[in-house]
Scaffold this motif. Structure first.
Motif, PDB file in Angstrom:
ATOM      1  N   MET A  38      29.428  -3.344  50.208  1.00 39.27           N
ATOM      2  CA  MET A  38      29.501  -3.350  48.816  1.00 39.27           C
ATOM      3  C   MET A  38      29.140  -2.030  48.492  1.00 39.27           C
ATOM      4  O   MET A  38      29.739  -1.619  47.252  1.00 39.27           O
ATOM      5  CB  MET A  38      28.737  -4.277  47.985  1.00 39.27           C
ATOM      6  N   TYR A  41      32.417  -0.031  48.722  1.00 37.94           N
ATOM      7  CA  TYR A  41      33.344  -0.437  47.833  1.00 37.94           C
ATOM      8  C   TYR A  41      33.072  -0.040  46.544  1.00 37.94           C
ATOM      9  O   TYR A  41      34.114   0.625  46.049  1.00 37.94           O
ATOM     10  CB  TYR A  41      33.612  -2.078  47.978  1.00 37.94           C
ATOM     11  N   TRP A  42      32.100  -0.031  45.992  1.00 36.80           N
ATOM     12  CA  TRP A  42      31.744   0.358  44.717  1.00 36.80           C
ATOM     13  C   TRP A  42      31.783   1.897  44.486  1.00 36.80           C
ATOM     14  O   TRP A  42      32.000   2.297  43.501  1.00 36.80           O
ATOM     15  CB  TRP A  42      30.067  -0.322  44.512  1.00 36.80           C
ATOM     16  N   TYR A  45      35.873   2.292  44.475  1.00 36.92           N
ATOM     17  CA  TYR A  45      36.580   1.408  43.540  1.00 36.92           C
ATOM     18  C   TYR A  45      35.956   1.109  42.480  1.00 36.92           C
ATOM     19  O   TYR A  45      36.355   0.692  41.429  1.00 36.92           O
ATOM     20  CB  TYR A  45      37.354   0.103  44.082  1.00 36.92           C
TER      21      TYR A  45
END
Length: 179
Positions: A38, A41-42, A45
């Motif tokens: 995560m 990912y964060w 995106y």
């Protein structure tokens, strides 16, 4: 086995795992992997973290670059201290200095244009907090932090120092105007 007396066999890591212990270790490992994925990912995106460049610098070098920008692009002065308001064209390096209890100079940027914002502190650690956009960067002496900025809304934005820097910390505010 007693909680008061030491165990007879001190090599506890050679004992087999209980089923419940193994389950909790597996859950903890799985959660760590989820959090790790995560974060990546964060960053990519989620538009949560700024990607910055950082370079070593000296106060003299950075002051010279900032003064050259101020001399070239000043449009007016504001406040009793006559702080210059600088309106650089797009795709130009913009410099902002943090020093005890002030941000220098004020900036006037254009909506939709991209700028490279260079930040450094001249004396102590300071925090660059752009409100209400909620952008936070720790500004450290001796390092030049470079952030690509593209304002997407017009207005007046306040720069607040969010790292305690002394008795007049509460007065350390700056301004960015976006046309």
């Amino acid at each position: 086995m007693s909680a008061i007396l030491p165990p007879a066999d001190r090599l506890w890591w050679k004992h087999p795992l209980d089923r419940v212990e193994g389950t909790w270790i597996a859950i903890a490992f799985a959660w760590c992997m989820v959090m790790f994925i995560m974060m990546i990912y964060w960053h990519a995106y989620g538009r949560q973290n700024l990607s910055t460049e950082t370079y070593k610098t000296t106060p003299e070098k950075f002051s010279a670059k900032t003064q050259a920008m101020v001399d070239k692009y000043t449009v007016r002065t504001e406040t009793d201290q006559k702080i210059p308001v600088v309106a650089p064209p797009a795709d130009v390096d913009v410099y902002l200095i943090a020093r005890l209890w002030s941000w220098w100079p004020m900036l006037e940027l254009e909506k939709g244009k991209t700028y490279r914002l260079h930040l450094t502190a001249m004396d102590y650690n300071h925090g660059f907090s752009l409100q209400p956009a909620n952008i936070n960067i720790q500004v450290v002496p001796g390092y030049e932090h470079v952030v690509k900025v593209t304002p997407n809304q017009s207005g007046t934005f306040s720069i607040v120092c969010n790292e305690y820097c002394g008795i007049n910390h509460h007065t350390m505010v700056g301004r960015i105007y976006v046309k």
